[in-house]
Design a protein around this motif. Sequence first.
Motif, PDB file in Angstrom:
ATOM      1  N   ILE A  59     -36.277  16.735 -53.402  1.00 28.59           N
ATOM      2  CA  ILE A  59     -35.265  15.996 -54.142  1.00 28.59           C
ATOM      3  C   ILE A  59     -35.141  14.620 -53.489  1.00 28.59           C
ATOM      4  CG2 ILE A  59     -32.834  15.929 -54.866  1.00 28.59           C
ATOM      5  CD1 ILE A  59     -34.330  18.328 -56.031  1.00 28.59           C
ATOM      6  N   ILE A  60     -35.226  13.566 -54.288  1.00 26.75           N
ATOM      7  CA  ILE A  60     -35.087  12.199 -53.797  1.00 26.75           C
ATOM      8  C   ILE A  60     -33.778  11.648 -54.367  1.00 26.75           C
ATOM      9  CG2 ILE A  60     -36.097   9.899 -53.715  1.00 26.75           C
ATOM     10  CD1 ILE A  60     -38.813  11.350 -54.410  1.00 26.75           C
ATOM     11  N   ILE A  61     -32.836  11.347 -53.476  1.00 24.92           N
ATOM     12  CA  ILE A  61     -31.528  10.867 -53.913  1.00 24.92           C
ATOM     13  C   ILE A  61     -31.329   9.440 -53.404  1.00 24.92           C
ATOM     14  CG2 ILE A  61     -29.036  11.262 -53.854  1.00 24.92           C
ATOM     15  CD1 ILE A  61     -29.602  14.195 -53.324  1.00 24.92           C
ATOM     16  N   PRO A  62     -30.989   8.505 -54.298  1.00 24.50           N
ATOM     17  CA  PRO A  62     -30.694   7.145 -53.846  1.00 24.50           C
ATOM     18  C   PRO A  62     -29.513   7.161 -52.864  1.00 24.50           C
ATOM     19  CG  PRO A  62     -30.940   7.212 -56.229  1.00 24.50           C
ATOM     20  CD  PRO A  62     -30.907   8.632 -55.753  1.00 24.50           C
ATOM     21  N   ASN A  63     -29.626   6.401 -51.787  1.00 24.72           N
ATOM     22  CA  ASN A  63     -28.595   6.403 -50.758  1.00 24.72           C
ATOM     23  C   ASN A  63     -27.233   5.960 -51.275  1.00 24.72           C
ATOM     24  OD1 ASN A  63     -30.245   7.419 -48.753  1.00 24.72           O
ATOM     25  ND2 ASN A  63     -30.987   5.396 -48.166  1.00 24.72           N
ATOM     26  N   GLY A  64     -27.212   5.091 -52.273  1.00 29.83           N
ATOM     27  CA  GLY A  64     -25.945   4.656 -52.860  1.00 29.83           C
ATOM     28  C   GLY A  64     -25.174   5.818 -53.458  1.00 29.83           C
ATOM     29  N   GLU A  65     -25.889   6.760 -54.077  1.00 30.96           N
ATOM     30  CA  GLU A  65     -25.234   7.930 -54.655  1.00 30.96           C
ATOM     31  C   GLU A  65     -24.710   8.862 -53.566  1.00 30.96           C
ATOM     32  OE1 GLU A  65     -27.296   9.983 -57.765  1.00 30.96           O
ATOM     33  OE2 GLU A  65     -28.045   8.111 -58.623  1.00 30.96           O
ATOM     34  N   ILE A  66     -25.417   8.939 -52.456  1.00 35.96           N
ATOM     35  CA  ILE A  66     -24.984   9.811 -51.360  1.00 35.96           C
ATOM     36  C   ILE A  66     -23.706   9.284 -50.734  1.00 35.96           C
ATOM     37  CG2 ILE A  66     -25.567  10.661 -49.060  1.00 35.96           C
ATOM     38  CD1 ILE A  66     -28.477  10.843 -49.997  1.00 35.96           C
ATOM     39  N   THR A  67     -23.658   7.986 -50.449  1.00 37.90           N
ATOM     40  CA  THR A  67     -22.476   7.444 -49.777  1.00 37.90           C
ATOM     41  C   THR A  67     -21.269   7.329 -50.693  1.00 37.90           C
ATOM     42  OG1 THR A  67     -23.229   5.180 -50.175  1.00 37.90           O
ATOM     43  CG2 THR A  67     -23.788   6.170 -48.038  1.00 37.90           C
ATOM     44  N   SER A  68     -21.475   7.376 -52.006  1.00 37.15           N
ATOM     45  CA  SER A  68     -20.335   7.293 -52.928  1.00 37.15           C
ATOM     46  C   SER A  68     -19.863   8.670 -53.392  1.00 37.15           C
ATOM     47  CB  SER A  68     -20.699   6.420 -54.135  1.00 37.15           C
ATOM     48  OG  SER A  68     -21.750   7.018 -54.876  1.00 37.15           O
ATOM     49  N   ASN A  69     -20.453   9.741 -52.854  1.00 37.26           N
ATOM     50  CA  ASN A  69     -20.063  11.105 -53.207  1.00 37.26           C
ATOM     51  C   ASN A  69     -19.881  11.927 -51.934  1.00 37.26           C
ATOM     52  OD1 ASN A  69     -20.187  11.307 -56.211  1.00 37.26           O
ATOM     53  ND2 ASN A  69     -22.235  10.513 -55.842  1.00 37.26           N
ATOM     54  N   PRO A  70     -19.160  13.037 -52.045  1.00 36.93           N
ATOM     55  CA  PRO A  70     -18.996  13.886 -50.861  1.00 36.93           C
ATOM     56  C   PRO A  70     -20.330  14.452 -50.374  1.00 36.93           C
ATOM     57  CG  PRO A  70     -17.439  14.511 -52.589  1.00 36.93           C
ATOM     58  CD  PRO A  70     -18.395  13.537 -53.188  1.00 36.93           C
ATOM     59  N   VAL A  71     -20.456  14.593 -49.068  1.00 38.46           N
ATOM     60  CA  VAL A  71     -21.624  15.209 -48.445  1.00 38.46           C
ATOM     61  C   VAL A  71     -21.122  16.350 -47.585  1.00 38.46           C
ATOM     62  CG1 VAL A  71     -23.559  14.904 -46.857  1.00 38.46           C
ATOM     63  CG2 VAL A  71     -22.934  13.053 -48.402  1.00 38.46           C
ATOM     64  N   GLU A  72     -21.645  17.531 -47.810  1.00 40.60           N
ATOM     65  CA  GLU A  72     -21.297  18.695 -47.001  1.00 40.60           C
ATOM     66  C   GLU A  72     -22.477  18.973 -46.075  1.00 40.60           C
ATOM     67  OE1 GLU A  72     -19.852  23.320 -47.632  1.00 40.60           O
ATOM     68  OE2 GLU A  72     -20.524  22.157 -49.353  1.00 40.60           O
ATOM     69  N   ASN A  73     -22.249  18.849 -44.772  1.00 37.66           N
ATOM     70  CA  ASN A  73     -23.299  19.085 -43.787  1.00 37.66           C
ATOM     71  C   ASN A  73     -23.100  20.494 -43.228  1.00 37.66           C
ATOM     72  OD1 ASN A  73     -25.062  19.162 -41.635  1.00 37.66           O
ATOM     73  ND2 ASN A  73     -24.710  17.041 -41.064  1.00 37.66           N
ATOM     74  N   LEU A  74     -23.932  21.422 -43.657  1.00 34.34           N
ATOM     75  CA  LEU A  74     -23.765  22.826 -43.277  1.00 34.34           C
ATOM     76  C   LEU A  74     -24.289  23.139 -41.887  1.00 34.34           C
ATOM     77  CD1 LEU A  74     -24.727  24.456 -46.689  1.00 34.34           C
ATOM     78  CD2 LEU A  74     -22.455  23.929 -45.827  1.00 34.34           C
TER      79      LEU A  74
END
Length: 188
Positions: A59-74
Motif C-alpha cells: 500500500i502506497i499512501i501519500p504522506n499528506g494523507e497520513i499526517t492529516s488523519n489519525p495513525v495508530e501505531n500498534l
Amino acid sequence: LAIGMALQGNLSNLAAGVLILFFKPFKVGDFIVTNGYSGTVREIQIFNTYMTTLDNRVIIIPNGEITSNPVENLTANDIRKVPMTFGIGYDDDIDKARSVIEEVVASCDKILHDQPVDILISSLGDSSVNFAVRPWCKTEDYWAVNFYMQENIKKAFDRNDIGIPFPQMDVHMHREDDKKEETREAAE
C-alpha cells in the motif's frame, strides 16, 4: 495557476514527509493503521509511505494523507493487552467458567504472568454472559496469544460442559390446509 495547483499536493506531501521523518510517529518495521489500511511500514519516502499488509499487498499512501488523519501505531510499545470476549450460556456457572479461563491463561507461556489479567463480566448479551479477558503479552506475541486463547478456551469449555451460545432462529411452518381448517372452525 495550473502548475501551482499541480504542485500543491506534492508540496503538501513533501512537508508531511519531512514532519514524519523529523517527529517519527512511526518508523520502518512498525505495524500501523491509517486511512483504512493496516500493515508494516516498509519504507518512508519524502512524498509517500510504503506499507506491506498482512496478506503481502503493498500500500502506497501519500504522506499528506497520513499526517492529516489519525495513525495508530500498534508496535510502539513493548507490551500490550490482548482484548478478547468469550460468551457462556445463562445456565452455565460463572465461577466455574472464570476458573477455566484462569487455567487456560496460566497455561499460555507467551502471556506475561507478572502483569494482572482482566477476567471480568463485560455484558449480559441477548443469549450469553460475556467475559472480557485481557492478558498482557509482548507486542510481537500478540497474535500468538490471541489464537492460543481462542482455541484453548473453546477446548476447555467443551471439556467442562460450559456452553458457548450462538445465534439461533426458530422457524414455524404452517400448512395452508391448517389455516383453512382454523378459519372454518372459527366461523362455526
